[in-house]
Design a protein around this motif. Structure first.
Motif, short mmCIF file in Angstrom:
data_model
loop_
_atom_site.label_atom_id
_atom_site.label_comp_id
_atom_site.label_asym_id
_atom_site.label_seq_id
_atom_site.Cartn_x
_atom_site.Cartn_y
_atom_site.Cartn_z
N LEU A 111 -11.69 -2.28 3.62
CA LEU A 111 -13.04 -1.71 3.56
C LEU A 111 -13.25 -0.81 2.36
CD1 LEU A 111 -13.66 -0.72 7.30
CD2 LEU A 111 -14.53 -2.72 6.09
N GLY A 112 -12.16 -0.45 1.66
CA GLY A 112 -12.24 0.50 0.56
C GLY A 112 -12.63 -0.13 -0.76
N ILE A 166 -4.43 0.13 9.20
CA ILE A 166 -4.33 0.64 7.83
C ILE A 166 -4.79 -0.42 6.83
CG2 ILE A 166 -2.66 1.30 6.03
CD1 ILE A 166 -1.12 2.77 8.27
N VAL A 167 -4.33 -1.65 7.00
CA VAL A 167 -4.75 -2.73 6.10
C VAL A 167 -6.25 -2.95 6.20
CG1 VAL A 167 -4.48 -5.17 5.55
CG2 VAL A 167 -2.48 -3.83 6.19
N ASP A 192 3.93 -2.97 3.40
CA ASP A 192 3.90 -4.24 2.69
C ASP A 192 2.60 -4.98 2.96
OD1 ASP A 192 6.40 -3.69 1.76
OD2 ASP A 192 7.45 -5.17 2.98
N VAL A 193 2.15 -5.73 1.96
CA VAL A 193 0.92 -6.52 2.08
C VAL A 193 1.29 -7.94 2.49
CG1 VAL A 193 -1.07 -7.43 0.85
CG2 VAL A 193 -0.26 -5.12 0.36
N ILE A 218 0.87 -1.17 0.00
CA ILE A 218 0.00 0.00 0.00
C ILE A 218 0.91 1.22 0.00
CG2 ILE A 218 -1.77 1.26 1.30
CD1 ILE A 218 -2.38 -1.59 2.60
N VAL A 219 0.68 2.16 -0.91
CA VAL A 219 1.54 3.33 -1.07
C VAL A 219 0.72 4.58 -0.77
CG1 VAL A 219 3.07 4.59 -2.61
CG2 VAL A 219 2.84 2.10 -2.85
N ILE A 220 1.17 5.36 0.22
CA ILE A 220 0.47 6.57 0.63
C ILE A 220 1.40 7.76 0.45
CG2 ILE A 220 -0.61 7.78 2.57
CD1 ILE A 220 -0.95 4.49 3.35
#
Length: 208
Positions: free
Chosen positions: A173-174, A167-168, A103-104, A52-54
């Motif tokens: 949920l997104g 965060i994951v 990382d996932v 995931i990149v923020i």
């Protein structure tokens, strides 16, 4: 709107304090990295890893076939398989790109899905290996708490893993939660493809 704007500014400020060195660097929390880049990069090939990149500041753009994925302070990037693509970045010494990546981990995804009692993506969604999705207030808040943890090694050790988990969870949920759900299911067709692509990425120099 004012509170949302303040949270985004706080996220950028915290990233500026944590990502002090040029380039991509690990942090006190396993699987969490921060990046600072003070110059633009032209469009060039790259291989994205599942994460995931923020973005706290600046803008990057990924190209895959005829699709374009922008990620910036208003849109985060989800990568659920190793993905060869092209990327370009906009930055300057006055306004560097500031990024945090998570990382996932399929094991964590599986645990979260079991606790959510919902292992199926929303109806009509098709898992994708890469997607950019608008940031919501809940995710911004979780990332701010993660960056606060990163300022202290003890906070990172004690509070960091749970903040990563949140965060994951927010990403699950997104809009693109279906991609992460598919990755967590080892019997799922999408997950099998992900494992093959990961193997090819790691063993590209060997006869297949």
């Amino acid at each position: 709107m004012k509170g949302e704007s303040n949270d985004r500014k706080r996220l950028a400020r915290l990233l500026d304090e944590v990502a002090v060195d040029e380039g991509l660097h690990p942090t006190f929390i396993d699987g969490v990295r921060v990046l600072r880049r003070s110059h633009s990069l032209p469009r060039a090939p790259i291989v994205y890893d599942p994460r995931i990149v923020i973005v706290g500041q600046g803008r990057k753009r990924a190209y895959l076939g005829d699709r374009v994925y922008d990620y910036d302070p208003f849109n985060y990037l989800v990568l659920s398989v190793p993905m060869p693509a092209e990327c370009e970045a906009e930055a300057s010494p006055e306004e560097p790109i500031l990024i945090v990546t998570v990382d996932v981990e399929p094991a964590m995804l599986g645990e979260l899905i079991l606790e959510m009692d919902d292992s199926s993506p929303p109806p009509g969604t098709t898992p994708r290996g890469i997607s950019s999705t608008p940031m919501n207030d809940e995710l911004v808040g979780a990332v701010v708490r993660l960056l606060e943890c990163l300022k202290c090694s003890v906070d990172s050790r004690i509070l960091g893993p749970q903040t990563v988990r949140e965060i994951v969870y927010r990403v699950l949920l997104g809009e693109q939660g279906g991609s992460l759900r598919a990755l967590a299911s080892r019997d799922d067709h999408f997950a099998r493809i992900a494992r093959v692509v990961k193997y090819l990425h790691a063993e590209y120099a060997r006869p297949l």
